[in-house]
Design an enzyme around this catalytic site. Structure first.
Site, PDB file in Angstrom:
ATOM      1  N   THR A  16       0.824  -1.211   0.000  1.00 12.81           N
ATOM      2  CA  THR A  16       0.000   0.000   0.000  1.00 12.81           C
ATOM      3  C   THR A  16       0.853   1.254   0.000  1.00 12.81           C
ATOM      4  O   THR A  16       0.572   2.222  -0.718  1.00 12.81           O
ATOM      5  CB  THR A  16      -0.907   0.015   1.247  1.00 12.81           C
ATOM      6  OG1 THR A  16      -1.674  -1.179   1.285  1.00 12.81           O
ATOM      7  CG2 THR A  16      -1.843   1.214   1.235  1.00 12.81           C
ATOM      8  N   THR A  17       1.931   1.250   0.794  1.00 15.93           N
ATOM      9  CA  THR A  17       2.789   2.422   0.939  1.00 15.93           C
ATOM     10  C   THR A  17       3.486   2.780  -0.368  1.00 15.93           C
ATOM     11  O   THR A  17       3.937   3.916  -0.543  1.00 15.93           O
ATOM     12  CB  THR A  17       3.816   2.180   2.059  1.00 15.93           C
ATOM     13  OG1 THR A  17       3.110   1.836   3.256  1.00 15.93           O
ATOM     14  CG2 THR A  17       4.661   3.395   2.342  1.00 15.93           C
ATOM     15  N   TYR A  66     -13.232  -3.454  -1.293  1.00 14.79           N
ATOM     16  CA  TYR A  66     -14.382  -2.916  -2.028  1.00 14.79           C
ATOM     17  C   TYR A  66     -15.528  -3.912  -2.148  1.00 14.79           C
ATOM     18  O   TYR A  66     -16.680  -3.568  -1.901  1.00 14.79           O
ATOM     19  CB  TYR A  66     -13.974  -2.406  -3.424  1.00 14.79           C
ATOM     20  CG  TYR A  66     -15.066  -1.646  -4.133  1.00 14.79           C
ATOM     21  CD1 TYR A  66     -15.402  -0.347  -3.741  1.00 14.79           C
ATOM     22  CD2 TYR A  66     -15.778  -2.222  -5.176  1.00 14.79           C
ATOM     23  CE1 TYR A  66     -16.415   0.349  -4.378  1.00 14.79           C
ATOM     24  CE2 TYR A  66     -16.793  -1.542  -5.817  1.00 14.79           C
ATOM     25  CZ  TYR A  66     -17.110  -0.249  -5.412  1.00 14.79           C
ATOM     26  OH  TYR A  66     -18.112   0.432  -6.035  1.00 14.79           O
ATOM     27  N   TYR A 111      -2.807 -10.353   4.501  1.00 11.97           N
ATOM     28  CA  TYR A 111      -2.732  -8.977   4.986  1.00 11.97           C
ATOM     29  C   TYR A 111      -4.139  -8.491   5.324  1.00 11.97           C
ATOM     30  O   TYR A 111      -4.989  -8.377   4.440  1.00 11.97           O
ATOM     31  CB  TYR A 111      -2.091  -8.111   3.893  1.00 11.97           C
ATOM     32  CG  TYR A 111      -1.950  -6.636   4.182  1.00 11.97           C
ATOM     33  CD1 TYR A 111      -2.041  -6.108   5.461  1.00 11.97           C
ATOM     34  CD2 TYR A 111      -1.685  -5.763   3.132  1.00 11.97           C
ATOM     35  CE1 TYR A 111      -1.893  -4.751   5.692  1.00 11.97           C
ATOM     36  CE2 TYR A 111      -1.522  -4.402   3.352  1.00 11.97           C
ATOM     37  CZ  TYR A 111      -1.627  -3.901   4.629  1.00 11.97           C
ATOM     38  OH  TYR A 111      -1.483  -2.555   4.848  1.00 11.97           O
ATOM     39  N   ARG A 132      -8.776  -0.112   5.205  1.00 13.45           N
ATOM     40  CA  ARG A 132      -8.692   0.110   3.759  1.00 13.45           C
ATOM     41  C   ARG A 132      -9.597  -0.817   2.963  1.00 13.45           C
ATOM     42  O   ARG A 132     -10.016  -0.473   1.857  1.00 13.45           O
ATOM     43  CB  ARG A 132      -7.241  -0.078   3.285  1.00 13.45           C
ATOM     44  CG  ARG A 132      -6.297   1.019   3.753  1.00 13.45           C
ATOM     45  CD  ARG A 132      -4.906   0.826   3.165  1.00 13.45           C
ATOM     46  NE  ARG A 132      -3.978   1.877   3.590  1.00 13.45           N
ATOM     47  CZ  ARG A 132      -3.840   3.048   2.988  1.00 13.45           C
ATOM     48  NH1 ARG A 132      -4.564   3.332   1.919  1.00 13.45           N
ATOM     49  NH2 ARG A 132      -2.976   3.942   3.447  1.00 13.45           N
ATOM     50  N   LYS A 181       0.026 -10.231   8.178  1.00  8.34           N
ATOM     51  CA  LYS A 181       0.265  -8.843   8.560  1.00  8.34           C
ATOM     52  C   LYS A 181      -1.058  -8.329   9.102  1.00  8.34           C
ATOM     53  O   LYS A 181      -2.012  -8.122   8.366  1.00  8.34           O
ATOM     54  CB  LYS A 181       0.730  -8.010   7.363  1.00  8.34           C
ATOM     55  CG  LYS A 181       0.954  -6.543   7.713  1.00  8.34           C
ATOM     56  CD  LYS A 181       1.332  -5.714   6.497  1.00  8.34           C
ATOM     57  CE  LYS A 181       1.490  -4.248   6.877  1.00  8.34           C
ATOM     58  NZ  LYS A 181       1.780  -3.383   5.701  1.00  8.34           N
ATOM     59  N   ILE A 237       5.731  -5.280   9.677  1.00  8.27           N
ATOM     60  CA  ILE A 237       5.978  -4.689   8.363  1.00  8.27           C
ATOM     61  C   ILE A 237       5.609  -3.226   8.527  1.00  8.27           C
ATOM     62  O   ILE A 237       4.444  -2.882   8.686  1.00  8.27           O
ATOM     63  CB  ILE A 237       5.179  -5.376   7.253  1.00  8.27           C
ATOM     64  CG1 ILE A 237       5.660  -6.828   7.092  1.00  8.27           C
ATOM     65  CG2 ILE A 237       5.328  -4.609   5.935  1.00  8.27           C
ATOM     66  CD1 ILE A 237       4.874  -7.642   6.089  1.00  8.27           C
TER      67      ILE A 237
END
Length: 292
Positions: free
Chosen positions: A46-47, A109, A135, A140, A164, A206
């Site tokens: 994501t980052t 989503y 994850y 999000r 994660k 992480i």
């Protein structure tokens, strides 16, 4: 799985002022975090603003990280999405020879049920040629992977080696730690509660802040794993304000401002993200200069 005990960092994708990928800056950042003492690197999470990268740009980022790393640390590649068939196709066709594992986000989503999440990761586990770290980041994805679903996956698929966990819920993390199979890694995805998770039995993190301040944050995690509680919390509280600040106006806008202060890259982000405002930029700059 020992490779993923400690601190992994979710690498940013640096952009030049014209919004093109800055490969020179990315190589500098890879060297900076390796020199800072982290245990492994995560590409295209994501980052990395992966959602705004073209296919060719993703391949450029991957190639740059592999080149800069030069085999020094284990690499994890973000391979996930909300189209299960598309993710499976990538797993069947991509060359993973430079990578030790994938990091695969829970579908976003679509808001699947727990059974849908299970079936999604079942398909990924069966297709992936390398170990899988799932994850969970409900802030999000709009859906939470419950501990029962994670444990079910962990028990049924040996190549799902860890999670994660980024729900920001220490109680949920402790339930995972209580019921996980032996050897399954519970990795923090929330910098602020990394140390409590490690002390409760977690494998590490992480991290985002660990990318900006790798020496201090990775040492905090190592001290936590060694049960040197007072020394670890001293570093936690040293960095706590910076953790709040880098997420105050969105990720990775905050951490890119840190890199700008360090002289490693521009602070450019792509829409729909925008730069942090002048007040936050000043506070981050002051913190960075004071710590360094």
């Amino acid at each position: 799985m020992q490779a993923f005990i400690g601190t992994g960092v979710a690498l940013v994708t640096p952009f030049k002022k014209d919004f093109s990928v800055d490969t020179e800056a990315l190589m500098k950042i890879v060297n900076y975090v390796i020199d800072g003492g982290v245990e492994y690197l995560v590409a295209l999470g994501t980052t990395a603003e992966t959602a705004t990268l073209t296919h060719d740009e993703k391949e450029l980022v991957i190639a740059t990280i592999i080149k800069a790393n030069a085999g020094r640390l284990p690499l994890v590649l973000g391979v996930g999405g909300n189209n299960t068939m598309q993710v499976v196709e990538e797993l069947k066709t991509r060359d993973f020879s430079a990578f030790s594992a994938i990091l695969s986000v829970s579908p976003y989503y679509n808001k699947p049920t727990q059974e849908g999440i299970y079936q999604h990761f079942k398909a990924i586990a069966e297709a992936s040629p390398i170990p899988v770290i799932v994850y969970n980041v409900p802030g999000r994805t709009a859906s939470n992977m419950l501990p029962s679903t994670v444990i079910r996956l962990a028990k049924e698929f040996k190549n799902i080696i860890g999670i994660k966990e980024a729900a920001g819920d220490i109680v949920q993390a402790m339930k995972l730690l209580q019921h996980k199979p032996e050897g399954f890694l519970v990795i923090s995805g929330d910098d602020m509660i990394t140390l409590p998770m490690v002390l409760a039995g977690g494998a590490g993190v992480i991290s985002v802040i660990g990318e900006g301040f790798p020496k201090e944050f990775s040492e905090m995690v190592r001290l936590g794993l060694q049960r040197k509680v007072d020394e670890a919390y001293k570093l936690h509280y040293l960095l706590a304000d910076s953790i709040d600040m880098i997420f105050e106006q969105g990720n990775p806008a905050g951490i890119k401002e840190v890199f700008n202060s360090l002289g490693l890259s521009e602070n450019t982000v792509r829409l729909p993200l925008v730069n942090v405002n002048e007040d936050l930029a000043s506070r981050l700059d002051n913190f960075t200069k004071k710590l360094s």
